[in-house]
Design a protein around this motif. Structure first.
Motif, PDB file in Angstrom:
ATOM      1  N   ARG A 123      55.234  48.799  22.976  1.00  0.00           N
ATOM      2  CA  ARG A 123      54.054  49.651  22.818  1.00  0.00           C
ATOM      3  C   ARG A 123      52.839  48.885  23.316  1.00  0.00           C
ATOM      4  O   ARG A 123      52.381  47.943  22.670  1.00  0.00           O
ATOM      5  CB  ARG A 123      53.870  50.058  21.348  1.00  0.00           C
ATOM      6  CG  ARG A 123      52.752  51.094  21.137  1.00  0.00           C
ATOM      7  CD  ARG A 123      52.712  51.579  19.692  1.00  0.00           C
ATOM      8  NE  ARG A 123      52.101  50.619  18.786  1.00  0.00           N
ATOM      9  CZ  ARG A 123      50.826  50.690  18.350  1.00  0.00           C
ATOM     10  NH1 ARG A 123      50.034  51.662  18.754  1.00  0.00           N
ATOM     11  NH2 ARG A 123      50.374  49.776  17.506  1.00  0.00           N
ATOM     12  N   HIS A 135      51.887  56.851  12.013  1.00  0.00           N
ATOM     13  CA  HIS A 135      53.305  56.451  12.052  1.00  0.00           C
ATOM     14  C   HIS A 135      53.413  54.961  11.676  1.00  0.00           C
ATOM     15  O   HIS A 135      53.830  54.136  12.491  1.00  0.00           O
ATOM     16  CB  HIS A 135      53.879  56.696  13.449  1.00  0.00           C
ATOM     17  CG  HIS A 135      53.672  58.093  13.954  1.00  0.00           C
ATOM     18  ND1 HIS A 135      54.466  59.152  13.569  1.00  0.00           N
ATOM     19  CD2 HIS A 135      52.743  58.600  14.803  1.00  0.00           C
ATOM     20  CE1 HIS A 135      54.046  60.250  14.169  1.00  0.00           C
ATOM     21  NE2 HIS A 135      53.004  59.951  14.918  1.00  0.00           N
ATOM     22  N   THR A 169      52.155  43.825  17.546  1.00  0.00           N
ATOM     23  CA  THR A 169      52.941  43.176  16.491  1.00  0.00           C
ATOM     24  C   THR A 169      54.418  43.198  16.867  1.00  0.00           C
ATOM     25  O   THR A 169      54.834  43.953  17.751  1.00  0.00           O
ATOM     26  CB  THR A 169      52.780  43.907  15.139  1.00  0.00           C
ATOM     27  OG1 THR A 169      53.491  45.160  15.207  1.00  0.00           O
ATOM     28  CG2 THR A 169      51.316  44.177  14.808  1.00  0.00           C
ATOM     29  N   PRO A 170      55.251  42.428  16.173  1.00  0.00           N
ATOM     30  CA  PRO A 170      56.693  42.492  16.434  1.00  0.00           C
ATOM     31  C   PRO A 170      57.280  43.889  16.237  1.00  0.00           C
ATOM     32  O   PRO A 170      58.319  44.205  16.818  1.00  0.00           O
ATOM     33  CB  PRO A 170      57.266  41.487  15.425  1.00  0.00           C
ATOM     34  CG  PRO A 170      56.169  40.509  15.206  1.00  0.00           C
ATOM     35  CD  PRO A 170      54.907  41.327  15.249  1.00  0.00           C
ATOM     36  N   GLN A 171      56.644  44.704  15.420  1.00  0.00           N
ATOM     37  CA  GLN A 171      57.109  46.074  15.212  1.00  0.00           C
ATOM     38  C   GLN A 171      57.026  46.895  16.502  1.00  0.00           C
ATOM     39  O   GLN A 171      57.714  47.898  16.662  1.00  0.00           O
ATOM     40  CB  GLN A 171      56.266  46.740  14.126  1.00  0.00           C
ATOM     41  CG  GLN A 171      56.703  48.159  13.763  1.00  0.00           C
ATOM     42  CD  GLN A 171      55.765  48.815  12.780  1.00  0.00           C
ATOM     43  OE1 GLN A 171      54.700  48.279  12.463  1.00  0.00           O
ATOM     44  NE2 GLN A 171      56.136  49.982  12.287  1.00  0.00           N
ATOM     45  N   ASP A 172      56.171  46.450  17.430  1.00  0.00           N
ATOM     46  CA  ASP A 172      55.885  47.204  18.648  1.00  0.00           C
ATOM     47  C   ASP A 172      56.718  46.757  19.841  1.00  0.00           C
ATOM     48  O   ASP A 172      56.373  47.076  20.986  1.00  0.00           O
ATOM     49  CB  ASP A 172      54.393  47.077  18.993  1.00  0.00           C
ATOM     50  CG  ASP A 172      53.500  47.592  17.884  1.00  0.00           C
ATOM     51  OD1 ASP A 172      53.621  48.777  17.550  1.00  0.00           O
ATOM     52  OD2 ASP A 172      52.696  46.808  17.345  1.00  0.00           O
ATOM     53  N   ARG A 205      49.466  53.953  14.712  1.00  0.00           N
ATOM     54  CA  ARG A 205      49.808  53.247  13.482  1.00  0.00           C
ATOM     55  C   ARG A 205      49.260  53.935  12.235  1.00  0.00           C
ATOM     56  O   ARG A 205      49.853  53.855  11.161  1.00  0.00           O
ATOM     57  CB  ARG A 205      49.318  51.800  13.550  1.00  0.00           C
ATOM     58  CG  ARG A 205      50.263  50.920  14.323  1.00  0.00           C
ATOM     59  CD  ARG A 205      51.592  50.760  13.592  1.00  0.00           C
ATOM     60  NE  ARG A 205      52.657  50.336  14.505  1.00  0.00           N
ATOM     61  CZ  ARG A 205      53.730  51.046  14.790  1.00  0.00           C
ATOM     62  NH1 ARG A 205      53.910  52.226  14.252  1.00  0.00           N
ATOM     63  NH2 ARG A 205      54.636  50.584  15.617  1.00  0.00           N
ATOM     64  N   TYR A 243      60.939  45.879  21.213  1.00  0.00           N
ATOM     65  CA  TYR A 243      62.378  45.749  21.034  1.00  0.00           C
ATOM     66  C   TYR A 243      62.755  44.299  21.328  1.00  0.00           C
ATOM     67  O   TYR A 243      62.464  43.776  22.399  1.00  0.00           O
ATOM     68  CB  TYR A 243      63.088  46.692  22.003  1.00  0.00           C
ATOM     69  CG  TYR A 243      64.594  46.602  22.017  1.00  0.00           C
ATOM     70  CD1 TYR A 243      65.349  47.309  21.081  1.00  0.00           C
ATOM     71  CD2 TYR A 243      65.253  45.841  22.970  1.00  0.00           C
ATOM     72  CE1 TYR A 243      66.734  47.255  21.094  1.00  0.00           C
ATOM     73  CE2 TYR A 243      66.647  45.771  22.993  1.00  0.00           C
ATOM     74  CZ  TYR A 243      67.371  46.472  22.057  1.00  0.00           C
ATOM     75  OH  TYR A 243      68.744  46.409  22.071  1.00  0.00           O
ATOM     76  N   ASP A 264      55.345  53.080   9.885  1.00  0.00           N
ATOM     77  CA  ASP A 264      56.596  52.351   9.731  1.00  0.00           C
ATOM     78  C   ASP A 264      57.582  52.568  10.873  1.00  0.00           C
ATOM     79  O   ASP A 264      58.682  52.018  10.855  1.00  0.00           O
ATOM     80  CB  ASP A 264      57.272  52.750   8.408  1.00  0.00           C
ATOM     81  CG  ASP A 264      56.382  52.480   7.210  1.00  0.00           C
ATOM     82  OD1 ASP A 264      55.746  51.407   7.189  1.00  0.00           O
ATOM     83  OD2 ASP A 264      56.311  53.344   6.316  1.00  0.00           O
ATOM     84  N   GLU A 265      57.199  53.375  11.868  1.00  0.00           N
ATOM     85  CA  GLU A 265      58.129  53.705  12.950  1.00  0.00           C
ATOM     86  C   GLU A 265      58.032  52.699  14.097  1.00  0.00           C
ATOM     87  O   GLU A 265      56.976  52.117  14.347  1.00  0.00           O
ATOM     88  CB  GLU A 265      57.823  55.104  13.489  1.00  0.00           C
ATOM     89  CG  GLU A 265      58.092  56.220  12.507  1.00  0.00           C
ATOM     90  CD  GLU A 265      57.772  57.574  13.102  1.00  0.00           C
ATOM     91  OE1 GLU A 265      57.978  57.754  14.321  1.00  0.00           O
ATOM     92  OE2 GLU A 265      57.294  58.443  12.350  1.00  0.00           O
ATOM     93  N   ARG A 266      59.146  52.550  14.778  1.00  0.00           N
ATOM     94  CA  ARG A 266      59.115  51.815  16.042  1.00  0.00           C
ATOM     95  C   ARG A 266      58.755  52.820  17.134  1.00  0.00           C
ATOM     96  O   ARG A 266      59.524  53.741  17.410  1.00  0.00           O
ATOM     97  CB  ARG A 266      60.464  51.158  16.321  1.00  0.00           C
ATOM     98  CG  ARG A 266      60.701  49.924  15.461  1.00  0.00           C
ATOM     99  CD  ARG A 266      61.875  49.092  15.953  1.00  0.00           C
ATOM    100  NE  ARG A 266      61.920  47.813  15.261  1.00  0.00           N
ATOM    101  CZ  ARG A 266      61.305  46.706  15.692  1.00  0.00           C
ATOM    102  NH1 ARG A 266      60.618  46.733  16.814  1.00  0.00           N
ATOM    103  NH2 ARG A 266      61.400  45.589  15.013  1.00  0.00           N
ATOM    104  N   TYR A 314      57.414  53.218  21.081  1.00  0.00           N
ATOM    105  CA  TYR A 314      57.258  52.531  22.363  1.00  0.00           C
ATOM    106  C   TYR A 314      56.589  53.453  23.384  1.00  0.00           C
ATOM    107  O   TYR A 314      56.695  54.680  23.299  1.00  0.00           O
ATOM    108  CB  TYR A 314      58.616  52.075  22.898  1.00  0.00           C
ATOM    109  CG  TYR A 314      59.376  51.173  21.953  1.00  0.00           C
ATOM    110  CD1 TYR A 314      58.724  50.168  21.237  1.00  0.00           C
ATOM    111  CD2 TYR A 314      60.752  51.325  21.770  1.00  0.00           C
ATOM    112  CE1 TYR A 314      59.428  49.341  20.367  1.00  0.00           C
ATOM    113  CE2 TYR A 314      61.454  50.498  20.904  1.00  0.00           C
ATOM    114  CZ  TYR A 314      60.785  49.512  20.207  1.00  0.00           C
ATOM    115  OH  TYR A 314      61.468  48.692  19.337  1.00  0.00           O
TER     116      TYR A 314
END
Length: 263
Positions: free
Chosen positions: A222, A199, A159-162, A196, A164, A201-203, A205
C-alpha cells in the motif's frame, strides 16, 4: 440551506497515460469518479489526451514531463481551479510531481512522490528532502482551515500491515524507516489516512508487481494514500481500493484508491 452531495474522489497511478488510455477511459466510464488525481503520466504537456477526457465529461489540469513523472487532476463536477503546480520547497523543480486545485470547495493536492531507490544515495536523499517539503506544506494547509485532501502515490509503505512479506522490502526505499517516519509525521499533524480510518485491521494493497503472479497471489503493498484534513475527515463516508482495473490487459501496476465524502 443547500443540500449536501456525496463526492467520489479517486487517485490512480496510471503508469503512462497514453499507452493506457484505453484502461483509464474504461475505468472512468465504469467507476464514474467525480474527481481524479492521476500520477505517472509519462507525457509532455502537449501530449496530454485532454480531448479524450473531455469527451467523457472531465475537465482537466495537468503538469507533464517527457517520459517520466507527471500529474493531473480531472473533474466532472466543475473546472479544477489550479492553485499550484509544484510542492513549495521541492528541491528539484524539473520533476513534475505535484499539482493542486480547488474543486467543489475542496483543496486537492495530488502527488507522485519520489521512489528513492537505490538507497543509500542521491535518489534516496531527494526522496527524504521531498517528503520534508510535503510535511511543511501539509502543516501550512492545516493552518488555512480549508477542507483539504492530499492524495496520490506517496511511495511510502507506512507499516508492516501495508506490505506482503515485509522482510522482502527491508532494503527498499519505500519501506525505509526514515521514509515511514516522514509519513507518520505528516499524519500526526492532524491528517486522517482514510483507508486506515475505515479499514483499521485489513490488509489493503494498491500496487502489485507485474512479475511472479503478484496480483493473483495478492502479494502487494500500500503506497497510494488519501489524507483528509480534520474538517474534511468529518464528512468521510467510505474509502477503498478498486482492484478491478488491475486485472485488465495491459494495465497499470497500481489500482485506484477512492474516498467518498459529503460536500
Amino acid at each position: 440551506m443547500a443540500s449536501k452531495r456525496r463526492l467520489r474522489i479517486a487517485s490512480y497511478n496510471i503508469n503512462g497515460i497514453n499507452s493506457r488510455l484505453h484502461v483509464l477511459t474504461r475505468w472512468l466510464e465504469e467507476f464514474k469518479p467525480d474527481i481524479v488525481g492521476l500520477q505517472e503520466l509519462k507525457c509532455t504537456n502537449e501530449a496530454f489526451p485532454h480531448e479524450a477526457l473531455a469527451a467523457r465529461g472531465y475537465s482537466a489540469i495537468w503538469h507533464g514531463q517527457r517520459s517520466w513523472n507527471g500529474v493531473a487532476i480531472l473533474s466532472r463536477v466543475g473546472e479544477p481551479v489550479e492553485t499550484r503546480r509544484a510542492l513549495p520547497g521541492d528541491p528539484n523543480l524539473e520533476q513534475s510531481r505535484y499539482i493542486e486545485a480547488a474543486v467543489c470547495g475542496i483543496l486537492i493536492g495530488n502527488m507522485y512522490a519520489p521512489n528513492g531507490n537505490p538507497k543509500p544515495g542521491p535518489k534516496f536523499d531527494y526522496k527524504l528532502a521531498w517528503l520534508d517539503a510535503l510535511l511543511a506544506h501539509a502543516r501550512d494547509l492545516l493552518g488555512t482551515k480549508v477542507p483539504a485532501l492530499l492524495i496520490g502515490d506517496f511511495n511510502v509503505i507506512p507499516t508492516p500491515q501495508d506490505v506482503y512479506k515485509p522482510e522482502r522490502w527491508a532494503k527498499d526505499a519505500l519501506f525505509a524507516p526514515e521514509a515511514r517516519e516522514k509519513y507518520r509525521e505528516v499524519v500526526a499533524l492532524g491528517w486522517t489516512d482514510a483507508i486506515r480510518r475505515l479499514h483499521p485491521d485489513e490488509r489493503v494493497y494498491t500496487f502489485w508487481h507485474y512479475w511472479r503472479n503478484s496480483f493473483d497471489r495478492d502479494a502487494g503493498i500500500r503506497i497510494d494514500h488519501a489524507l483528509l484534513s480534520p474538517s474534511l475527515a468529518k464528512t468521510l463516508k467510505a474509502a477503498g481500493v478498486d482492484r478491478t482495473p488491475r486485472a485488465w490487459e495491459k494495465t497499470s501496476d497500481h489500482a485506484p484508491i477512492w474516498v467518498e465524502i459529503e460536500a
